[in-house]
Design an enzyme around this catalytic site. Structure first.
Site, PDB file in Angstrom:
ATOM      1  N   GLY A   1       0.828  -1.214   0.000  1.00  0.00           N
ATOM      2  CA  GLY A   1       0.000   0.000   0.000  1.00  0.00           C
ATOM      3  C   GLY A   1       0.850   1.246   0.000  1.00  0.00           C
ATOM      4  O   GLY A   1       2.056   1.187  -0.224  1.00  0.00           O
ATOM      5  N   ASN A   2       0.228   2.390   0.230  1.00  0.00           N
ATOM      6  CA  ASN A   2       0.989   3.639   0.345  1.00  0.00           C
ATOM      7  C   ASN A   2       0.331   4.549   1.366  1.00  0.00           C
ATOM      8  O   ASN A   2      -0.719   4.214   1.922  1.00  0.00           O
ATOM      9  CB  ASN A   2       1.135   4.300  -1.032  1.00  0.00           C
ATOM     10  CG  ASN A   2      -0.206   4.676  -1.628  1.00  0.00           C
ATOM     11  OD1 ASN A   2      -0.900   5.539  -1.116  1.00  0.00           O
ATOM     12  ND2 ASN A   2      -0.584   4.003  -2.706  1.00  0.00           N
ATOM     13  N   LYS A   3       0.944   5.703   1.611  1.00  0.00           N
ATOM     14  CA  LYS A   3       0.518   6.543   2.736  1.00  0.00           C
ATOM     15  C   LYS A   3      -0.681   7.442   2.453  1.00  0.00           C
ATOM     16  O   LYS A   3      -1.072   8.223   3.305  1.00  0.00           O
ATOM     17  CB  LYS A   3       1.698   7.417   3.182  1.00  0.00           C
ATOM     18  CG  LYS A   3       2.833   6.628   3.802  1.00  0.00           C
ATOM     19  CD  LYS A   3       3.889   7.567   4.336  1.00  0.00           C
ATOM     20  CE  LYS A   3       5.030   6.782   4.969  1.00  0.00           C
ATOM     21  NZ  LYS A   3       6.069   7.685   5.493  1.00  0.00           N
ATOM     22  N   SER A   4      -1.251   7.354   1.265  1.00  0.00           N
ATOM     23  CA  SER A   4      -2.373   8.243   0.944  1.00  0.00           C
ATOM     24  C   SER A   4      -3.566   7.964   1.863  1.00  0.00           C
ATOM     25  O   SER A   4      -4.007   6.822   1.998  1.00  0.00           O
ATOM     26  CB  SER A   4      -2.798   8.028  -0.512  1.00  0.00           C
ATOM     27  OG  SER A   4      -3.994   8.716  -0.754  1.00  0.00           O
TER      28      SER A   4
END
Ligand code: C5P
Length: 193
Positions: free
Chosen positions: A37-40
């Site tokens: 995933g990512n930090k968005s």
């Protein structure tokens, strides 16, 4: 967004317009419990969707972040799922705002069983995801508007302008992710459009 809302108070300046907005980070499954995933946080896209709705737009939000709204929200997980929804809906839309942080890569194989912990390193092979906005930028109609985002840590304007041209889109919103007050998950933002 607050400024738009204030100046448009009571004015439905987007009445009759259909806008597809994406928000949040896509999740690329590794196995049934793990993903890349990512930090968005999804805050930017959801705030834009709320703002567009409040000034009369017919909003469709496509996002991996669950949220209950008066407008239509389609939940997706991966970049490919997001792409499928956007490609089937975009024809009916006047504009697309891609605020989502789409994962550029996904695991080639998704394990059907939870990968067992062993006393050794593992390697996950990744393959490139399609660049959704670039595909649509190439095929969109003249009357449709596509707006992209550009999260940058250096040479913000230069990199954003390159993306604007490469992806053949109409507008790009660039922000500096190295400034903590306006970074991921923050309620404030400062951008160059
Ligand atoms: O090239 P970069 O990922 O920085 O571009 C960001 C813009 O491209 C964002 O608007 C993002 O939503 C979109 N994008 C996309 N598909 C991808 C990667 C990014 O639509 N696979």
């Amino acid at each position: 967004i607050k400024t738009i809302l204030k100046s448009d108070e009571g004015v439905k300046s987007l009445a009759g317009k259909k806008i597809l907005i994406t928000a949040g980070g896509t999740r690329e499954s590794i196995d049934p419990v793990r993903y890349i995933g990512n930090k968005s946080s999804g805050k930017m896209g959801i705030a834009l969707a709320d703002a567009a709705y409040s000034i009369g737009a017919n909003v469709l939000l496509v996002s991996p972040v669950p949220c209950e709204r008066k407008y239509k929200v389609i939940l997706v997980e991966s970049a490919q799922e997001m792409q499928e929804v956007i490609e089937s809906e975009f024809d009916k839309e006047d504009a697309l705002i891609m605020a989502a942080a789409v994962s550029d890569f996904r695991p080639i194989n998704i394990s059907r069983q939870k990968i067992k912990k062993k006393n050794e390193d593992i390697t996950i092979e990744l393959t490139k995801n399609p660049d959704i906005i670039e595909i649509l930028g190439r095929t969109k109609r003249e009357d449709q508007i596509i707006i992209g985002f550009s999260a940058e840590s250096e040479e913000i304007e230069k990199n954003a302008l390159e993306k604007l041209t490469k992806k053949k889109i109409d507008l790009i919103v660039a922000n500096d992710i190295t400034v903590p007050e306006i970074g991921f998950g923050s309620d404030e933002n400062a951008v160059i459009i």
